[in-house]
Design an enzyme around this catalytic site. Structure first.
Site, short mmCIF file in Angstrom:
data_model
loop_
_atom_site.label_atom_id
_atom_site.label_comp_id
_atom_site.label_asym_id
_atom_site.label_seq_id
_atom_site.Cartn_x
_atom_site.Cartn_y
_atom_site.Cartn_z
N ASP A 217 -1.66 -0.67 6.12
CA ASP A 217 -1.95 -0.18 7.47
C ASP A 217 -3.38 0.27 7.66
O ASP A 217 -3.80 0.53 8.79
CB ASP A 217 -1.01 0.97 7.82
CG ASP A 217 -1.43 2.29 7.17
OD1 ASP A 217 -1.90 2.25 6.02
OD2 ASP A 217 -1.28 3.34 7.82
N ASP B 176 -6.99 -2.04 3.75
CA ASP B 176 -5.96 -3.04 3.45
C ASP B 176 -6.24 -4.38 4.13
O ASP B 176 -5.68 -5.40 3.74
CB ASP B 176 -4.58 -2.55 3.90
CG ASP B 176 -4.16 -1.27 3.21
OD1 ASP B 176 -4.39 -1.17 1.99
OD2 ASP B 176 -3.59 -0.38 3.88
N ASP C 142 0.85 -1.20 0.00
CA ASP C 142 0.00 0.00 0.00
C ASP C 142 0.88 1.24 0.00
O ASP C 142 2.08 1.17 0.31
CB ASP C 142 -0.90 -0.03 1.24
CG ASP C 142 -1.78 1.19 1.34
OD1 ASP C 142 -2.42 1.55 0.34
OD2 ASP C 142 -1.81 1.81 2.41
#
Length: 635
Positions: A531, A535, A334
């Site tokens: 995080d 996700d 990410d």
């Protein structure tokens, strides 16, 4: 509410948490039973020898048999459960050797095997229990209650009590409990946990707000449009649970050796019995074949690796996660909060008048001391870090989410968005419109006494050393690295333009991130790093999920297999090194231990070893491989 609050409804976003609590109760049960299963054969072994020394040796066999039975009973229960799942493991050899030893009166051999087996099981579960205890300190996001307007008063109610059309008060710092629309005030929201947008967004009256985002501005009223169980955050939790159910299982190292070693053992033991018609020979083969290099050495090496990783600030949730970490070949990562810091930082000061850049920042930060806006706090923090002397503002007026104005040292200062400041200055529109700005950046204009002084440019910057981290990962054998972000495509590409990535995917929803993970799996075991709440489903679906634990959402921390306890992404490099070294040492112990056990099995098949002698030789092999496995604790 923020903090450590958790929902009580099993149908609400806290369903994942309740599942975790149930799992924790099971872990606590195992934490009580497994030590008992180690203590019983230990005490039984000592008591049997004590009986011999006391001249009552006739009771030794009975004592050893009684001490073996609880371990054998627990083992048989686990074997039945494993067979129902379709798993065939080396536990069967231990059960056969204990049962055979009891049947043929080799009680000392039986209790020694029982002690070896129980000790290995305890060591293997130790790391997982330790990891689960650490997790309780990281669950910090799911709201449990909401503040509701009712008959002209405010009342705190459980999330289950909130229904559509309820009017809720969302205070600064609160996590929005349900989906709704703004009915009063200006909502300034940190949506990074859900969408990956690192810069706060503003929502006016009538605009929709998703559950799970954080209010970083002033308090506002929200009209609920969905129940908690039907809201965005609950939907993401359901995605997490579905992803965990469909996650491809990764076999433990010991399980991968189980079938062929089990077959070898049965062939040798059965062959010795048929050839000599002596069941004691078969029993001796079974006792020395009890695969304690796998039952003991592998858990010791893996637990040692988990412990060493924890000391470096990386929480690995058990042995299977550590083994998988050593084998990953693809990375999906990410952007917000991982490759970037996940917050807006000052990247440039652009003077539009004959004023020193530091003075522009000092004026803006001085006035922003009176504001709670997240951008205001970032500017104050930056000014103090630079050692600037801030003045005390007076007569401050703020329009939440737009800007603030007031008096500083006898001058009238305005700080805020470009439109807000342009309305309070003469001829500033053209000056503020000129110049190129970073994609996704926030512009803060500063004016004094109706004259524009300059612009402060804030953006979510790439972490220092991110490019080097990507290259280091490739040197470790990660063959493919792709970005999966919920942020806009142009922002994702601009931020990561200098990184050696194989692909950049943006504008992703939580379920489309799962698709990216599944597509990359054909190249080998996939590690996902993230995080945010968005996700979490992908973290659960990946072969190995890695979450940023210090600032990450509780849902992502819960779904992940590995949690970075410090806000430093490069810690994953050390964790991979540790995992690979631990796995290598475990394999060394396995190959050496099984090789020696195989030699002993052949010797026992020819009648040169009794069951007790076989158990003692196996103990010597165990000590050797365990001492080797303990090397994983060292650097």
């Amino acid at each position: 509410m923020p903090g450590s609050e958790k929902t009580q409804s099993p149908a609400s976003p806290g369903s994942l948490l309740l599942t975790g609590l149930a799992g924790a109760s099971l872990q606590r049960l195992h934490g009580v039973v497994r030590p008992v299963l180690v203590i019983v054969p230990t005490l039984g072994l000592l008591a049997g020898f004590a009986a011999r020394l006391a001249g009552t040796g006739q009771w030794s066999g009975t004592i050893w048999a009684v001490a073996t039975i609880p371990v054998l009973g627990a083992l048989l229960i686990e074997i039945v459960a494993s067979l129902r799942r379709g798993d065939v493991g080396l536990d069967i050899v231990a059960a056969l050797s204990m049962t055979g030893a009891l049947v043929f009166g080799e009680h000392l051999a039986a209790v020694v095997v029982a002690l070896m087996y129980a000790g290995g099981q305890y060591l293997e579960s130790f790391a997982e229990r330790h990891a689960n205890r650490e997790m309780t300190a990281l669950l910090s996001r799911v709201p449990r209650t909401a503040i509701r307007h009712r008959n002209g008063r405010l009342e705190e109610v459980g999330l289950d009590a909130v229904v559509p059309q309820d009017r809720l008060l969302v205070r600064q710092g609160d996590v929005v409990p349900v989906d709704g629309v703004v009915t009063e005030g200006m909502a300034v929201l940190d949506q990074s946990a859900l969408t990956g947008e690192s810069v706060p967004v503003q929502k006016g009256v009538g605009e929709p707000v998703m559950s799970g985002v954080t209010n970083v501005g002033g308090a506002f009223d929200l009209s609920a449009t969905h129940r908690a169980a039907e809201s965005t955050y609950a939907g993401i939790i359901r995605l997490i649970e579905a992803a965990q159910r469909s996650k491809a299982p990764m076999a433990r190292m010991a399980d991968r050796f189980a079938i062929w070693f089990l077959l070898l053992t049965i062939v040798l033991a059965g062959g010795a019995w048929l050839w000599t018609e002596d069941p004691i020979r078969a029993l001796a083969v079974l006792v020395i074949a009890t695969p304690c290099p796998l039952i003991l050495a592998v858990p010791v090496a893996i637990v040692s690796g988990v412990s060493r990783a924890a000391k470096a600030g990386v929480l690995v949730k058990g042995g299977k996660a550590l083994e998988t970490l050593a084998r990953v070949r693809a990375l999906v990562i990410d952007k917000t909060g991982t490759l970037t810091h996940g917050r807006a930082e000052l990247v440039e000061i652009r003077p539009l008048a004959d004023v020193h850049p530091a003075e522009i920042l000092r004026l803006a930060a001085s006035l922003d001391q009176a504001s709670k806006h997240v951008i205001a706090r970032a500017l104050v923090q930056e000014a103090r870090a630079r050692g600037l002397d801030l003045s005390v503002p007076a007569n401050v007026e703020e329009i939440p989410g737009e800007g603030v104005e007031g008096n500083l040292d006898g001058r009238h200062v305005a700080v805020g968005g470009v439109h807000y400041v342009a309305q309070r200055t003469l001829g500033a529109g053209q000056a503020l419109a000129n110049g190129d700005h970073p994609v996704g950046a926030v512009l803060v204009a500063v004016a004094v006494d109706g004259r524009i002084l300059g612009l402060l440019v804030l953006a979510d910057r790439l972490r220092l050393g991110a490019a080097e981290l990507i290259e280091d990962l490739r040197r470790l054998g990660i063959r493919r690295i792709v970005l999966a972000s919920g942020d806009r495509q142009e922002v994702a590409e601009a931020v990561t333009s200098g990184l050696n990535l194989d692909a950049v995917h943006a504008d992703l929803t939580p379920d489309s991130k799962i698709g990216i993970v599944q597509a990359e799996r054909r190249r080998g075991p996939v590690m996902m790093v993230g995080d945010g709440v968005n996700d979490a489903p992908a973290l659960a679906a990946a072969d190995l999920g890695v979450a940023m634990g210090t600032k990450g959402a509780a849902a992502s921390v819960e779904a992940a297999d590995v949690v970075l306890l410090v806000d430093q992404l490069d810690r994953i490099l050390g964790a991979i090194h540790t995992a690979r070294r631990s796995r290598r040492i475990a394999l060394q112990s396995v190959y050496a231990g099984i090789g020696l056990s195989a030699v002993g099995m052949v010797v026992a098949a020819f009648g040169y070893l009794t069951p007790v002698q076989g158990a003692l030789i196996q103990e010597a092999i165990d000590v050797a491989v365990i001492l080797n496995a303990l090397r994983a604790l060292r650097g």
